[in-house]
Each structure stands twice: as structure tokens, then as C-alpha cells.
Design a protein around this motif. Structure first.
Motif, PDB file in Angstrom:
ATOM      1  N   LEU A 161       0.827  -1.207   0.000  1.00 55.94           N
ATOM      2  CA  LEU A 161       0.000   0.000   0.000  1.00 55.94           C
ATOM      3  C   LEU A 161       0.861   1.256   0.000  1.00 55.94           C
ATOM      4  CD1 LEU A 161      -2.822   1.227   0.117  1.00 55.94           C
ATOM      5  CD2 LEU A 161      -2.703   1.108   2.610  1.00 55.94           C
ATOM      6  N   MET A 162       1.924   1.278   0.828  1.00 55.40           N
ATOM      7  CA  MET A 162       2.773   2.463   0.881  1.00 55.40           C
ATOM      8  C   MET A 162       3.543   2.662  -0.420  1.00 55.40           C
ATOM      9  SD  MET A 162       4.227   2.422   4.788  1.00 55.40           S
ATOM     10  CE  MET A 162       5.142   3.949   4.508  1.00 55.40           C
ATOM     11  N   THR A 163       3.896   1.580  -1.080  1.00 54.47           N
ATOM     12  CA  THR A 163       4.564   1.697  -2.376  1.00 54.47           C
ATOM     13  C   THR A 163       3.652   2.368  -3.390  1.00 54.47           C
ATOM     14  OG1 THR A 163       5.942  -0.251  -1.986  1.00 54.47           O
ATOM     15  CG2 THR A 163       5.592   0.406  -4.281  1.00 54.47           C
ATOM     16  N   ILE A 164       2.387   1.950  -3.416  1.00 56.06           N
ATOM     17  CA  ILE A 164       1.434   2.520  -4.366  1.00 56.06           C
ATOM     18  C   ILE A 164       1.206   4.000  -4.084  1.00 56.06           C
ATOM     19  CG2 ILE A 164      -0.973   2.451  -5.120  1.00 56.06           C
ATOM     20  CD1 ILE A 164      -0.862  -0.610  -4.572  1.00 56.06           C
ATOM     21  N   LEU A 165       0.915   4.322  -2.823  1.00 48.35           N
ATOM     22  CA  LEU A 165       0.649   5.717  -2.463  1.00 48.35           C
ATOM     23  C   LEU A 165       1.894   6.584  -2.628  1.00 48.35           C
ATOM     24  CD1 LEU A 165      -1.516   5.192   0.759  1.00 48.35           C
ATOM     25  CD2 LEU A 165      -2.314   5.678  -1.557  1.00 48.35           C
ATOM     26  N   GLY A 166       3.051   6.035  -2.243  1.00 48.29           N
ATOM     27  CA  GLY A 166       4.286   6.802  -2.350  1.00 48.29           C
ATOM     28  C   GLY A 166       4.659   7.099  -3.787  1.00 48.29           C
ATOM     29  N   ILE A 167       4.537   6.096  -4.665  1.00 48.67           N
ATOM     30  CA  ILE A 167       4.872   6.317  -6.080  1.00 48.67           C
ATOM     31  C   ILE A 167       3.889   7.291  -6.714  1.00 48.67           C
ATOM     32  CG2 ILE A 167       4.945   5.164  -8.325  1.00 48.67           C
ATOM     33  CD1 ILE A 167       6.249   2.789  -6.987  1.00 48.67           C
ATOM     34  N   HIS A 168       2.636   7.226  -6.307  1.00 47.79           N
ATOM     35  CA  HIS A 168       1.644   8.194  -6.808  1.00 47.79           C
ATOM     36  C   HIS A 168       2.105   9.627  -6.502  1.00 47.79           C
ATOM     37  CE1 HIS A 168      -2.672   9.530  -7.481  1.00 47.79           C
ATOM     38  NE2 HIS A 168      -2.131  10.584  -6.888  1.00 47.79           N
ATOM     39  N   GLU A 169       2.446   9.879  -5.246  1.00 51.41           N
ATOM     40  CA  GLU A 169       2.858  11.235  -4.877  1.00 51.41           C
ATOM     41  C   GLU A 169       4.224  11.599  -5.439  1.00 51.41           C
ATOM     42  OE1 GLU A 169       0.934  13.426  -3.623  1.00 51.41           O
ATOM     43  OE2 GLU A 169      -0.690  11.979  -3.399  1.00 51.41           O
ATOM     44  N   LEU A 170       5.127  10.619  -5.566  1.00 50.51           N
ATOM     45  CA  LEU A 170       6.421  10.903  -6.197  1.00 50.51           C
ATOM     46  C   LEU A 170       6.248  11.322  -7.649  1.00 50.51           C
ATOM     47  CD1 LEU A 170       8.882   8.196  -4.821  1.00 50.51           C
ATOM     48  CD2 LEU A 170       9.073  10.678  -4.579  1.00 50.51           C
ATOM     49  N   GLY A 171       5.241  10.742  -8.317  1.00 49.28           N
ATOM     50  CA  GLY A 171       4.958  11.167  -9.684  1.00 49.28           C
ATOM     51  C   GLY A 171       4.636  12.649  -9.743  1.00 49.28           C
ATOM     52  N   HIS A 172       3.774  13.110  -8.826  1.00 46.93           N
ATOM     53  CA  HIS A 172       3.479  14.548  -8.750  1.00 46.93           C
ATOM     54  C   HIS A 172       4.736  15.348  -8.422  1.00 46.93           C
ATOM     55  CE1 HIS A 172      -0.763  14.048  -9.201  1.00 46.93           C
ATOM     56  NE2 HIS A 172      -0.965  13.450  -8.032  1.00 46.93           N
ATOM     57  N   TYR A 173       5.479  14.891  -7.409  1.00 46.45           N
ATOM     58  CA  TYR A 173       6.621  15.651  -6.890  1.00 46.45           C
ATOM     59  C   TYR A 173       7.712  15.810  -7.946  1.00 46.45           C
ATOM     60  CZ  TYR A 173      10.780  16.706  -4.103  1.00 46.45           C
ATOM     61  OH  TYR A 173      11.932  17.270  -3.623  1.00 46.45           O
ATOM     62  N   LEU A 174       8.098  14.714  -8.595  1.00 46.06           N
ATOM     63  CA  LEU A 174       9.191  14.776  -9.566  1.00 46.06           C
ATOM     64  C   LEU A 174       8.803  15.601 -10.789  1.00 46.06           C
ATOM     65  CD1 LEU A 174      10.519  11.099  -9.353  1.00 46.06           C
ATOM     66  CD2 LEU A 174      11.505  13.163  -8.327  1.00 46.06           C
ATOM     67  N   THR A 175       7.551  15.485 -11.206  1.00 42.21           N
ATOM     68  CA  THR A 175       7.108  16.289 -12.345  1.00 42.21           C
ATOM     69  C   THR A 175       7.074  17.771 -11.982  1.00 42.21           C
ATOM     70  OG1 THR A 175       5.711  14.419 -12.994  1.00 42.21           O
ATOM     71  CG2 THR A 175       5.346  16.489 -14.129  1.00 42.21           C
ATOM     72  N   ALA A 176       6.648  18.079 -10.761  1.00 46.44           N
ATOM     73  CA  ALA A 176       6.673  19.471 -10.309  1.00 46.44           C
ATOM     74  C   ALA A 176       8.106  20.010 -10.279  1.00 46.44           C
ATOM     75  CB  ALA A 176       6.028  19.590  -8.925  1.00 46.44           C
ATOM     76  N   ARG A 177       9.041  19.193  -9.814  1.00 49.02           N
ATOM     77  CA  ARG A 177      10.436  19.615  -9.799  1.00 49.02           C
ATOM     78  C   ARG A 177      10.955  19.838 -11.222  1.00 49.02           C
ATOM     79  NH1 ARG A 177      13.639  18.702  -5.260  1.00 49.02           N
ATOM     80  NH2 ARG A 177      15.224  19.699  -6.571  1.00 49.02           N
ATOM     81  N   PHE A 178      10.518  18.997 -12.159  1.00 55.38           N
ATOM     82  CA  PHE A 178      10.939  19.150 -13.556  1.00 55.38           C
ATOM     83  C   PHE A 178      10.531  20.521 -14.094  1.00 55.38           C
ATOM     84  CE2 PHE A 178       9.870  18.827 -18.090  1.00 55.38           C
ATOM     85  CZ  PHE A 178      11.099  18.430 -18.620  1.00 55.38           C
ATOM     86  N   TYR A 179       9.347  20.977 -13.706  1.00 53.60           N
ATOM     87  CA  TYR A 179       8.852  22.279 -14.162  1.00 53.60           C
ATOM     88  C   TYR A 179       9.250  23.421 -13.221  1.00 53.60           C
ATOM     89  CZ  TYR A 179       6.030  20.237 -17.892  1.00 53.60           C
ATOM     90  OH  TYR A 179       5.617  19.595 -19.032  1.00 53.60           O
TER      91      TYR A 179
END
Length: 494
Positions: free
Chosen positions: A254-272
Motif C-alpha cells: 500500500l505504501m509503495t502505491i501511495l508513495g509512487i503516486h505522490e512521487l509522480g506529482h513531486y518529480l514532475t513538479a520539480r521538472f517544471y
């Protein structure tokens, strides 16, 4: 079944309320959550006392729903009232100017520029790029209206460059489409300019120590809930503490799923180059062991392309992480016969036909062992994967500040996104007549504001590749929440 229904419903309700109204009303989130959960708690209490064979009276369904919705609206509006010293200012604002004001802007003078600077401002709008016709002053913004004479992206880049050359970093420049279809510029005082070079603020923003502490705390709480799923009782655990490890499969999945979901937002935000916090988990010793994870973006989104990419990155990354986990978990689950307790919310007797995607994945994982008379006793990893699909579906709802709302906003513009959100609300309400588990979620969507925050350049449209990807994301939402048609189920032998 009742326990798991309240599990999922409580989680979804809290996440939706927290994400949709936390910045809009001063009413405590827990109070709004409790009001929305009251009808479900009453119906669950009736089921526990009288059983599923005796349906509740219509008055127990209708009146609590009406009263609680009215109470929610009153509490929401009560907390939304502005301070007295601002009421006279907000009454002069039009809907367009209110939607254009960015939440990062603080209270500013009625006229953000000096009268002598208006000529400089007008010179920033070349007639061949954007022919300016009118300048309106608001307490927190300058609205510049005129005629667009070139492409939106060229106009925004040129006007922004001109304003920055004249006024430096005093303003955030927003390019937004009005309700009449004509684009206009908004200059908002930039309160972050003085903090842009402060590295201490940036370090404080990330707080890796706090993020790690929350990860460890959530690992403990989700493992504790995982023990219940693995049928490990507290008495058995006290005699053999090593059995606590049996809660880890559910917790880690469960933590892997939730963590990767938020990491997707975080890393893309950092890219921009969008300032954002690290993903923070919310530990909770009940429900699912966690209320999920979140990030906060501290700077505006530059354009609709960035809005789309940041919004879709979370559900897409979370879904990719969920697929192998849910297939592995289903392959290690047990087949049980269908009975009265079988439903989509009972992990001990899950009916996979309540979801097109779950039915297909179950058939892939279990093959011929899954028949039309079969239900599934889910492995703990499968439970986590199933919850991951539900989280993905909830986030993809095309309403307001949910990820799906941002996606359709980026694809079709803010006005069309509001219409799509209203249609989605009604469709989910109709679906709840077939699957009652969606009823309360449909009601919650009715109270999520349809309008969300615009990007700085909110006029330039997306490319075809992103439009197609957005449509695929909406298709994923459909195959998760819709039940399997019987004709297809017969072909699959389930």
C-alpha cells in the motif's frame, strides 16, 4: 463487509474533503467529514442491528441525507465568510477577477501601481501582439482586457517579458480565458519575490527528516492493520511478536502505491521548477492504517501543459505500480464460492464482476479457476492493490481540484472543465443507483467546487499527444468503476 465499507468510505470522504475545501473554509475538516459520514454510520448501525435482510426504512435514508447535506453547506458557508474589513472590497469583484486571483497573493493596495506607471504598463502590450482596450484595478490584481492578435503562447511570452523588463518581479502574470471566450491578462502582486533567493526557506520547505519520520510511523500503522487482514489476533501477536512481520506485505504494497503516486506529482513538479514539499504520509492506527500521502505546491503552475503533466503523473505512476502488485496478489488469493456476503467491498469474498478492470485482472491471474460462481478471498497484497485502484479512480474523477479535474481543465479549458465536472457528478449519482457503494461518494462530489486554480498561461492549449493520454486516463477511470457487462463476462467465463 460493513467494516470494510466504512474503511473505504471514511478514507475517500476524508481525502476528498481535505483536498477540496482546506483552503476555502475555516470550518474544521474533521467536522465536515463527520457530517458527511453520519448517514453512512446510521445505515451501518441499522445493518449491524437488524441485518441485511431487513432493509432500512426510506426515512432513515432520505432525511439524514437531506439534513446532513444542508448542515454541511451551512458549516462550509459559515467558515467561508471573509473578515469584515474585506467584505466591502470583495463585493466589487467580478467572477472573472475572483477566479484569476492567485492564492499566493496577499492583501495589496487598491491600486497596485502608481498612476504614473500606467503608461509603462500600456506600453508592455504591443498592438500587434495584444491590443489593450481597458485596464481594471482590483484590490489584489490588475486586469488588462483587449484583443489577441497572435498565438496565445507567443502573446504570453512577449507580454510577460515586457512586464518583467518594466516592473521586474513585482507581479505574477496570469493569462486566462474569460467567460465570454476572450483571453485577458491579470497582474497579481508577487509576494514570493522576496523569498525566491532564500535558501533557508527552500531547505525548510523540503523537511526530509519529517518525511522519513512519517514514513516510519505509517509503516507501523499500516502493518498493524495488515495483521487484521492476515488474521493475526492481538493475543497471538503477544505470544509471538515476530508475527508482526505478517503485516508487512499489506503495508509495503500500500505504501509503495501511495508513495509512487505522490512521487509522480513531486518529480514532475520539480521538472517544471514548481516549488513543492516532499511527499508526506498520514499515519492512522485505524481505517487502512493511513489517510494517504500528499504534497503541497508552493509556487504557481506556469501553463496548462505543466498542469496536465503534474496532474496525470500521480495517477499514472500509481497505476503502473499497482498493476504488478494486484496481479501477484490475485494469483496468490483463494477462490471461494459466491454467497450473500459477496460484494465489491468484502475482501474475504470479493465479486470481481463489479469492476471491468478487476474482473479482467482476476481472470489473467487466476485463469480457469475463476468461474461464474466464484468469489475471491484476497491476499493482503491484493487488498493493497485493490485499494490502489480505488485511489486511482477517485483521483481521476474529473471534478474540481482532484487530479482528474486538473486533467480536463488542462485539456479543454476551465469553462468546459466545469461543465464536464457537473456531468461527471450526475453520472456517478446515476451509477450509485446500480452500485449503492458509490452513493455517498456521489454526494461528496456535489460539494467539491467545480472551479480550480488557473495556470499562469491558462489559454495555450495542449498538443494532440497529451489530449490522447488524457482521454486514456478517463477511460481508465471508466473501466475501474463500471461493472463488467454480462455479455463480456460470459465470454471470459466469469
Amino acid at each position: 463487509m460493513t467494516f470494510w465499507f466504512l474503511f473505504l468510505l471514511g478514507l475517500a470522504t476524508y481525502l476528498m474533503v481535505q483536498r477540496s475545501v482546506v483552503n476555502i473554509t475555516r470550518t474544521p475538516i474533521w467536522l465536515l467529514w463527520l457530517v458527511l459520514m453520519t448517514p453512512a454510520l446510521l445505515l451501518s448501525g441499522w445493518t449491524l442491528v437488524y441485518g441485511v435482510k431487513q432493509p432500512p426504512p426510506p426515512s432513515l435514508i432520505i432525511w439524514p441525507a437531506i439534513i446532513c447535506l444542508l448542515l454541511y453547506w451551512l458549516l462550509f458557508q459559515w467558515g467561508r465568510q471573509p473578515p469584515r474589513d474585506q467584505q466591502t472590497q470583495t463585493t466589487t469583484q467580478t467572477p472573472e477577477s475572483q477566479s484569476a486571483i492567485h492564492p499566493t497573493a496577499e492583501q495589496a493596495p487598491v491600486r497596485p501601481i502608481e498612476p504614473t506607471e500606467e503608461t509603462q504598463l500600456r506600453n508592455c502590450f504591443p498592438w500587434s501582439i495584444y491590443y489593450i482596450q481597458n485596464i481594471e484595478y482590483r484590490p489584489q490584481a490588475i486586469i488588462c482586457r483587449g484583443q489577441l492578435r497572435t498565438t496565445p503562447i507567443q502573446a504570453y511570452q512577449q507580454i510577460r517579458a515586457n512586464i518583467e523588463a518594466q516592473f521586474g518581479d513585482r507581479f505574477l502574470i496570469i493569462f486566462q480565458e474569460g467567460f465570454n471566450g476572450k483571453p485577458f491578462f491579470v497582474l497579481v502582486p508577487n509576494t514570493q519575490a522576496a523569498r525566491a533567493g532564500n535558501t533557508n526557506k527552500q531547505e525548510q520547505l523540503t523537511r526530509p527528516g519529517l518525511a522519513l519520520l512519517l514514513v516510519l510511523a505509517t509503516l507501523v500503522t499500516t502493518s498493524w492493520v495488515g495483521l487484521t487482514i492476515a488474521d493475526v489476533s492481538p493475543k497471538t501477536l503477544s505470544s509471538n511478536p515476530l508475527l508482526f512481520l505478517q503485516g508487512l506485505p499489506y503495508a509495503l504494497a500500500l505504501m509503495t502505491i501511495l508513495g509512487i503516486h505522490e512521487l509522480g506529482h513531486y518529480l514532475t513538479a520539480r521538472f517544471y521548477k514548481i516549488r513543492s514539499t516532499l511527499p508526506y504520509f498520514i499515519p492512522m492506527p485505524f481505517f487502512l492504517g493511513t489517510f494517504g500521502a500528499f504534497i503541497q505546491m508552493k509556487s504557481p503552475i506556469p501553463n496548462r501543459k505543466a498542469l496536465f503533466d503534474v496532474s496525470i503523473a500521480g495517477p499514472l505512476a500509481g497505476f503502473i505500480a499497482t498493476l504488478p502488485l494486484v496481479i501477484w496478489g490475485l494469483a496468490h488469493s483463494d477462490i471461494v464460492p459466491l454467497d450473500d456476503k459477496t460484494s465489491i467491498l468484502n475482501p474475504d469474498a470479493l465479486n470481481p464482476k463489479y469492476s471491468i478492470l478487476i474482473a479482467i485482472l482476476a481472470k489473467i491471474a487466476l485463469g480457469g479457476a475463476l468461474t461464474a460462481k466464484s468469489a475471491i478471498d484476497l491476499h493482503p497484497v491484493a487488498v493493497a492493490g485493490f485499494l490502489g485502484l480505488i485511489v486511482t479512480a477517485l483521483n481521476l474523477m474529473p471534478v474540481g481540484q482532484l487530479d482528474g479535474g486538473h486533467i480536463v481543465h488542462a485539456m479543454f479549458g476551465q469553462r468546459t472543465a466545469m461543465l464536464i465536472g457537473q456531468i461527471a457528478r450526475l453520472l456517478l449519482l446515476m451509477l450509485s443507483l446500480v452500485q449503492p457503494e458509490f452513493f455517498v461518494w456521489a454526494i461528496i462530489l456535489l460539494f467539491i467546487p467545480l472551479i480550480d486554480e488557473p495556470a499562469l498561461n491558462d489559454v495555450t492549449e495542449l498538443d494532440n499527444k497529451r489530449d490522447i493520454l488524457g482521454l486514456l486516463a478517463m477511460a481508465l477511470l471508466v473501466v475501474i468503476i463500471l461493472p463488467m457487462p454480462q455479455a463480456i463476462a460470459n465470454l471470459l467465463g466469469i
